[in-house]
Design a protein around this motif. Structure first.
Motif, PDB file in Angstrom:
ATOM      1  N   LYS A 124       0.811  -1.203   0.000  1.00 34.59           N
ATOM      2  CA  LYS A 124       0.000   0.000   0.000  1.00 34.59           C
ATOM      3  C   LYS A 124       0.855   1.269   0.000  1.00 34.59           C
ATOM      4  CE  LYS A 124      -4.229  -0.256   0.903  1.00 34.59           C
ATOM      5  NZ  LYS A 124      -5.422  -0.705   1.606  1.00 34.59           N
ATOM      6  N   PHE A 125       2.027   1.154   0.607  1.00 39.13           N
ATOM      7  CA  PHE A 125       2.860   2.351   0.707  1.00 39.13           C
ATOM      8  C   PHE A 125       4.231   2.101   0.094  1.00 39.13           C
ATOM      9  CE2 PHE A 125       0.072   2.725   4.474  1.00 39.13           C
ATOM     10  CZ  PHE A 125      -0.575   3.888   4.103  1.00 39.13           C
ATOM     11  N   LEU A 126       4.656   3.073  -0.648  1.00 40.59           N
ATOM     12  CA  LEU A 126       6.008   3.026  -1.201  1.00 40.59           C
ATOM     13  C   LEU A 126       6.715   4.298  -0.772  1.00 40.59           C
ATOM     14  CD1 LEU A 126       8.079   1.720  -3.219  1.00 40.59           C
ATOM     15  CD2 LEU A 126       7.072   3.150  -4.959  1.00 40.59           C
ATOM     16  N   LEU A 127       7.966   4.162  -0.404  1.00 35.12           N
ATOM     17  CA  LEU A 127       8.746   5.342  -0.031  1.00 35.12           C
ATOM     18  C   LEU A 127       9.949   5.422  -0.940  1.00 35.12           C
ATOM     19  CD1 LEU A 127       9.461   7.661   1.902  1.00 35.12           C
ATOM     20  CD2 LEU A 127      10.581   5.987   3.354  1.00 35.12           C
ATOM     21  N   ASN A 166      -3.803   6.671 -12.963  1.00 35.88           N
ATOM     22  CA  ASN A 166      -4.011   8.089 -12.685  1.00 35.88           C
ATOM     23  C   ASN A 166      -3.095   8.488 -11.538  1.00 35.88           C
ATOM     24  OD1 ASN A 166      -6.071   8.082 -14.542  1.00 35.88           O
ATOM     25  ND2 ASN A 166      -7.592   7.582 -12.970  1.00 35.88           N
ATOM     26  N   LEU A 167      -2.120   9.238 -11.853  1.00 35.74           N
ATOM     27  CA  LEU A 167      -1.217   9.696 -10.806  1.00 35.74           C
ATOM     28  C   LEU A 167      -1.793  10.978 -10.222  1.00 35.74           C
ATOM     29  CD1 LEU A 167       1.564   9.127  -9.490  1.00 35.74           C
ATOM     30  CD2 LEU A 167       2.459  10.849 -11.035  1.00 35.74           C
ATOM     31  N   ILE A 168      -2.202  10.899  -8.983  1.00 32.83           N
ATOM     32  CA  ILE A 168      -2.786  12.080  -8.356  1.00 32.83           C
ATOM     33  C   ILE A 168      -1.809  12.596  -7.332  1.00 32.83           C
ATOM     34  CG2 ILE A 168      -4.737  12.991  -7.087  1.00 32.83           C
ATOM     35  CD1 ILE A 168      -6.280  10.535  -8.142  1.00 32.83           C
ATOM     36  N   GLU A 169      -1.401  13.800  -7.506  1.00 29.87           N
ATOM     37  CA  GLU A 169      -0.372  14.315  -6.616  1.00 29.87           C
ATOM     38  C   GLU A 169      -0.985  15.297  -5.635  1.00 29.87           C
ATOM     39  OE1 GLU A 169       3.046  15.718  -8.649  1.00 29.87           O
ATOM     40  OE2 GLU A 169       3.970  16.403  -6.789  1.00 29.87           O
ATOM     41  N   TRP A 170      -0.550  15.205  -4.420  1.00 26.47           N
ATOM     42  CA  TRP A 170      -0.969  16.159  -3.400  1.00 26.47           C
ATOM     43  C   TRP A 170      -0.089  17.392  -3.514  1.00 26.47           C
ATOM     44  CZ3 TRP A 170      -4.176  17.993   0.138  1.00 26.47           C
ATOM     45  CH2 TRP A 170      -3.683  18.833   1.129  1.00 26.47           C
ATOM     46  N   LEU A 178      -3.334   6.305  -8.303  1.00 20.29           N
ATOM     47  CA  LEU A 178      -2.070   6.178  -7.586  1.00 20.29           C
ATOM     48  C   LEU A 178      -1.814   7.530  -6.938  1.00 20.29           C
ATOM     49  CD1 LEU A 178       0.496   4.501  -7.023  1.00 20.29           C
ATOM     50  CD2 LEU A 178       1.458   5.511  -9.068  1.00 20.29           C
ATOM     51  N   VAL A 179      -1.706   7.537  -5.655  1.00 23.33           N
ATOM     52  CA  VAL A 179      -1.527   8.806  -4.957  1.00 23.33           C
ATOM     53  C   VAL A 179      -0.047   9.049  -4.729  1.00 23.33           C
ATOM     54  CG1 VAL A 179      -2.166  10.163  -2.957  1.00 23.33           C
ATOM     55  CG2 VAL A 179      -3.691   8.378  -3.783  1.00 23.33           C
ATOM     56  N   CYS A 180       0.375  10.239  -5.044  1.00 24.27           N
ATOM     57  CA  CYS A 180       1.786  10.568  -4.867  1.00 24.27           C
ATOM     58  C   CYS A 180       1.884  11.753  -3.906  1.00 24.27           C
ATOM     59  CB  CYS A 180       2.374  10.922  -6.220  1.00 24.27           C
ATOM     60  SG  CYS A 180       3.936  11.737  -6.114  1.00 24.27           S
ATOM     61  N   ASN A 204      -9.936  -1.209  -0.249  1.00 29.51           N
ATOM     62  CA  ASN A 204      -9.857  -0.617  -1.588  1.00 29.51           C
ATOM     63  C   ASN A 204      -9.353   0.835  -1.611  1.00 29.51           C
ATOM     64  OD1 ASN A 204     -12.049   0.950  -0.862  1.00 29.51           O
ATOM     65  ND2 ASN A 204     -13.429   0.167  -2.440  1.00 29.51           N
ATOM     66  N   SER A 205      -8.456   1.146  -0.749  1.00 23.13           N
ATOM     67  CA  SER A 205      -7.838   2.472  -0.852  1.00 23.13           C
ATOM     68  C   SER A 205      -6.656   2.356  -1.810  1.00 23.13           C
ATOM     69  CB  SER A 205      -7.383   2.941   0.510  1.00 23.13           C
ATOM     70  OG  SER A 205      -6.738   1.905   1.189  1.00 23.13           O
ATOM     71  N   SER A 206      -6.403   3.432  -2.518  1.00 24.02           N
ATOM     72  CA  SER A 206      -5.367   3.330  -3.544  1.00 24.02           C
ATOM     73  C   SER A 206      -3.981   3.424  -2.913  1.00 24.02           C
ATOM     74  CB  SER A 206      -5.543   4.426  -4.590  1.00 24.02           C
ATOM     75  OG  SER A 206      -6.317   5.464  -4.091  1.00 24.02           O
ATOM     76  N   PRO A 207      -3.013   2.841  -3.562  1.00 25.72           N
ATOM     77  CA  PRO A 207      -1.644   2.881  -3.030  1.00 25.72           C
ATOM     78  C   PRO A 207      -1.080   4.302  -2.995  1.00 25.72           C
ATOM     79  CG  PRO A 207      -1.687   1.871  -5.197  1.00 25.72           C
ATOM     80  CD  PRO A 207      -3.091   2.030  -4.780  1.00 25.72           C
TER      81      PRO A 207
END
Lengths: 625, 355
Positions: A100-103, A126-130, A187-189, A216-219
């Motif tokens: 789920k998490f990548l660093l 879909n790369l979604i960036e904060w 994909l949340v970045c 079902n939360s995105s990585p």
């Protein structure tokens, strides 16, 4: 309500057109255009403006953005790293557990974000960036001016933390509206972490724990650049135990190798060449730029763009240092040190000084060292053996002869971004493992005391700090005669001194408050009364935990050492803070009994030690190197 | 339950056990009705404080023994708030200005000013002055000492100062000359043995004279230490036997072990172990100077004449440096490392002589 909404519409359209108008009018000299002609003119000028706008863009667009890698072939990152990231993406998208998490960590400009972007594009995710919102504080005077209140028009102040949480929730629940058509998941970045978390990472941790609980939360991918600030370092934000708990996968990026960098730079240059007619920089220039950039592809491309602004003919000289230093560089590249920071200061101390003056004109990298490396440089104390003794000493000083140092000691200290006092404490804590005989230890530690004495007076500390560091580091390196043979890796520890002193002060305070009625000096209290009283009362009160017992008696069990290992990327902020505290304590004396200070700090006889003595040592050292 | 040290502390000048002549002088001083500022100095555990309290009692009667703890607040010129704890009775005030470190000047000035500028309320049958007792005067900064000099003169009318110090060498001459010096020497071993016997008799115990002498010898002529040791021995084993083990503070044993570790082996690895032990001592609030002295005392035992001299020189040098510097561990370790190097050389020379 109706009229309000129409007005609003009108208003908005009016605002739009004026904005266009203004831009157009400003770009042309037709400021006094008639209202009647306006319609036609606007179209004309708008076209004109568009063209201009394009040109404008061509001029200012950063090459980094314009020629950002589009496919994995374009990436300057090593293939294996890319594969690592890709396999994680594939695994997490296929719904594998614990993915789920990548660093992603690594120095700046080593292609962390670029890799992620390229891979997600290829995988059609879909790369979604904060991006940290720029929240304007709620201003009530807006309302006063307008005198009307339009619902939904005001900014409701929401804390960054809440916004971040909402962002996470939104992205995991809904797919983006804008990027329809792409089938893949989200994909949340998170690269731009809300600043709140640097102060208080625990709220982030709780949030992430909560996040994992949801199905079902995105990585989420975190991208953290290595930095010398503790508060923004990955270790602080996402400590190892949390990473363990939430099964983070950590992929560490390395600085980009010079070969790959040249490839990436040539790609940029060729793309640019196909667009413009300006001459292109030569291959040699690119190579030397790649060498100076220290593995930072972003800064390298920026430097390239900046340099080509003028002309490309003198480019090579811009990127390299002056000719004398290039010789030095060659000799170093023979000894296989490919890092730029290394070669920058190689050779004898003198040429080291020369070279720091000839900084690279463009594209040089910030040479600050991580503490870990700096300690290693001093303690392993590499010397240029093959050169032999360059500056022989008279006969009676033969024992003091050393081959020239590979590093200039002052440079090492300068690049640590750390006070001399803490640096010498680190050296002190770790030096013993590097010596084989007690004589050289005695010499080294004596130099530490010289440094300490130089820094004792807080009035002159500003001035003398550098000298003290120089004395300490040089003394340490000079005493370390047999080290250069190597001898394996040793762990570095954090110094214990501050914790020891803190504990001792606390204990003194406790004792004093317990024995407030007794007319004793603190020395009598701690050396006579407390231990004896503890002995006397020992039998009577079992399990008594008053300070007298804790301090007066020595337990048989050896206190376990509270040394904290030093990490390679560890930074020194914590100890610097402690040092500051100590300094404040010294200056403030101790407003209350909690900051009781050690007596020697306030000793009244304060003649500085013979400064000449210290300089003599310094001199003889310099002759040696 | 109070300790013997407190329980059997003499409260009146007439009941002091030694330096009787001095006690007589003090009595006469009080009888005169007035006296100058006093500077009482002497080694720790010699009875300075006891004497001062007896003197005060002689002056004001038993009222001085009713002590209360007061928290006083001060503000430095740089608007820093200071708090200091004082012991006070109706007639006197006792304070240790070195508690606030560096800002002792403010305390010295303000405290004495507030105390001395108010007249004694109840003047009937009382003295017309108050007494301020300052302890650890030798730890005061130069600034504070100069401030003290001025204050002493200014408030002479309403206030007498009694200064208490271990040695006068760190007290500026200006203060020394304004005070009546009163040296309280450490009691001799015989006196201490006698006092121990007295104390035990009051407690209803019998103390063999050999044991009393042994304790007295072990006490470094520090009476407080001797009485505490005696009480510890009693807790440890009673009835006493003349050759029973004398209880010494844990830290001393620890320090001795440390010194023997140093003598045992001379290598960087051993130094690392020793460093841990030094840290341990420091966390138990043992002052670095005491560590120096203790180490030297033990180390010297293992050395020959000339080496002894050299080791002592090293210790003196590094202790001096300690006072100039700020991080005690460097200096202690530098001393130990130099000693190790020296001792190793000494051993090697001896070995080569033997063969």
């Amino acid at each position: 309500m109706n009229s309000k909404s129409t007005r609003q519409q009108k208003g908005s359209s009016w605002v739009m057109s004026t904005f266009d108008d203004v831009e157009v009018f400003a770009s042309t000299s037709h400021t006094e255009s008639r209202v009647k002609k306006r319609q036609r003119q606007t179209v004309d000028l708008a076209r004109l403006g568009k063209k201009r706008h394009q040109q404008f863009q061509c001029g200012t667009d950063l090459w980094v953005d314009r020629y950002a890698p589009l496919s994995r072939e374009d990436l300057a990152v090593h293939k294996k790293k890319v594969q690592e990231v890709e396999s994680w993406l594939v695994e997490s998208m296929s719904g594998m557990k614990d993915r789920k998490f990548l660093l992603l960590t690594g120095p700046s400009g080593c292609g962390k974000s670029a890799t992620l972007k390229v891979l997600s594009r290829e995988a059609k995710l879909n790369l979604i960036e904060w991006i940290n919102p720029t929240t304007a504080p709620y201003k009530s005077h807006f309302m006063d001016q307008e005198n009307t209140w339009i619902p939904g028009d005001t900014v409701r102040p929401v804390s960054q933390t809440t916004q971040f949480w909402e962002f996470l929730m939104r992205t995991s629940k809904y797919s983006s509206v804008c990027v329809q058509g792409r089938g893949g998941g989200n994909l949340v970045c998170v690269e731009d972490l809300p600043n709140v978390f640097t102060r208080d990472p625990s709220s982030l941790h709780n949030m992430l724990r909560e996040y994992t609980k949801r199905s079902n939360s995105s990585p989420v991918v975190f991208i953290v650049t290595d930095s010398t600030q503790q508060s923004s370092s990955a270790k602080h934000l996402l400590p190892p135990d949390l990473q363990q708990e939430l099964s983070f996968v950590n992929i560490v990026f390395n600085p980009i190798a010079s070969g790959l960098m040249v490839k990436a730079l040539s790609r940029v240059v060729s793309l640019e060449g196909s667009r413009t007619t300006t001459p292109l920089p030569t291959k040699d220039a690119l190579t030397s730029l790649a060498n100076t950039s220290g593995g930072d592809v972003r800064s390298a491309i920026n430097a390239l763009q900046f340099a080509t602004k003028k002309d490309v003919y003198g480019l090579e000289e811009l990127f390299t240092e002056s000719s004398t230093s290039r010789q030095g560089k060659k000799s170093v590249s023979r000894s296989k040190s490919n890092s730029r920071t290394l070669s920058n200061k190689s050779g004898s101390s003198q040429s080291g000084v020369d070279r720091t003056e000839n900084q690279v004109a463009i594209g040089g990298k910030d040479g600050s060292l991580f503490l870990f490396r700096a300690l290693g440089k001093v303690l392993y104390c590499k010397r240029n053996k093959e050169k032999g003794i360059t500056e022989p000493l008279p006969k009676h000083l033969h024992t003091q002869e050393r081959p020239p140092l590979q590093e200039n000691p002052e440079n090492i200290y300068d690049k640590t971004s750390m006070g001399a006092a803490s640096f010498s404490l680190f050296l002190h804590q770790n030096c013993l493992a590097f010596f084989s005989d007690i004589e050289s230890v005695a010499e080294a530690v004596t130099h530490l005391t010289h440094g300490d004495v130089l820094m004792a007076e807080w009035l002159d500390r500003q001035v003398l700090e550098d000298y003290a560091a120089s004395v300490t580091v040089r003394g340490m390196m000079h005493a370390n005669e047999n080290m250069s043979s190597g001898g394996g890796w040793r762990p570095f520890l954090r110094p214990q001194w501050y914790s020891v002193i803190k504990e001792s002060q606390q204990n003194t305070c406790l004792l004093k408050s317990e024995h407030r009625m007794e007319p004793l000096t603190s020395e009598e209290l701690t050396t006579v009364l407390a231990p004896m009283k503890a002995k006397i009362l020992q039998g009577k009160k079992k399990g008594n935990t008053s300070p007298t017992f804790r301090i007066g008696l020595f337990s048989e069990v050896q206190r376990q050492t509270r040394c904290e290992r030093l990490d390679e990327l560890d930074v020194n902020t914590s100890i610097v803070e402690e040092e500051e505290q100590e300094r404040l304590g010294a200056a403030g004396g101790g407003s209350n009994l909690h900051t009781l200070s050690t007596p020697q700090q306030f000793n009244t006889q304060d003649s500085l030690s013979d400064p000449e003595e210290d300089f003599r040592i310094d001199d003889s050292d310099e002759e040696n190197t | 339950m109070s300790l013997w040290v407190d329980k059997h502390r003499p409260k009146e000048l007439g009941k002091l056990d030694y330096h009787l002549e001095q006690a007589g002088h003090l009595k006469k001083l009080v009888e005169c009705g007035d006296f100058p500022h006093l500077l009482v100095y002497g080694p720790p555990g010699a009875g300075k404080k006891t004497r001062i309290m007896c003197l005060l009692r002689e002056l004001y009667g038993p009222g001085v023994e009713r002590l209360r703890i007061e928290h006083q607040n001060f503000q430095t010129p740089s608007k820093k708030k200071l708090e200091i704890i004082t012991l006070a009775s109706n007639y006197h005030l006792e304070v240790n200005p070195s508690d606030v470190g560096f800002y002792d000047r403010v305390v010295v000035q303000e405290l004495i000013k507030t105390c001395a500028s108010t007249q004694q309320l109840d003047t009937t049958g009382q003295r017309h002055f108050k007494v301020v007792v300052l302890t650890e005067v030798d730890k005061l900064t130069k600034d504070a000492q100069h401030a003290l000099r001025r204050t002493m003169e200014k408030y002479m009318a309403t206030c007498r100062l009694v200064l208490c110090a271990n040695s006068t060498s760190k007290v500026i001459p200006a203060i020394r000359s304004r005070c009546l010096g009163l040296r309280v020497p450490a009691p001799t071993v015989e006196t201490i043995a006698q006092i121990l016997q007295c104390v035990c008799k009051k407690e209803g115990l019998s103390l063999p004279s050999e044991l009393a002498t042994r304790i007295a010898e072990k006490s470094n002529r520090n009476l407080r230490r001797a009485i505490l040791m005696c009480e510890a021995c009693k807790v440890h084993q009673y009835p006493f036997s003349s050759n029973q083990e004398i209880i010494t503070p844990d830290w001393e044993v620890f320090l001795q072990d440390t010194a023997s570790k140093v003598v045992e082996e001379q290598s960087p690895k051993r130094l690392l172990e020793v460093r841990e032990r030094i840290y341990e001592l420091l966390t138990h609030c043992i002052p670095p100077e005491v560590i120096f002295k203790g180490l030297l005392r033990e180390m010297v035992k293992f050395c020959d004449g000339e080496v002894k001299c050299e080791v002592t020189r090293l210790a003196a040098y590094h202790e001096h440096r300690l006072h100039l510097g700020s991080k005690a561990i460097y200096h202690i370790e530098a001393f130990i490392a130099s000693f190790m190097a020296l001792y190793k050389k000494f051993l090697e020379e001896n070995m080569s002589k033997m063969f």
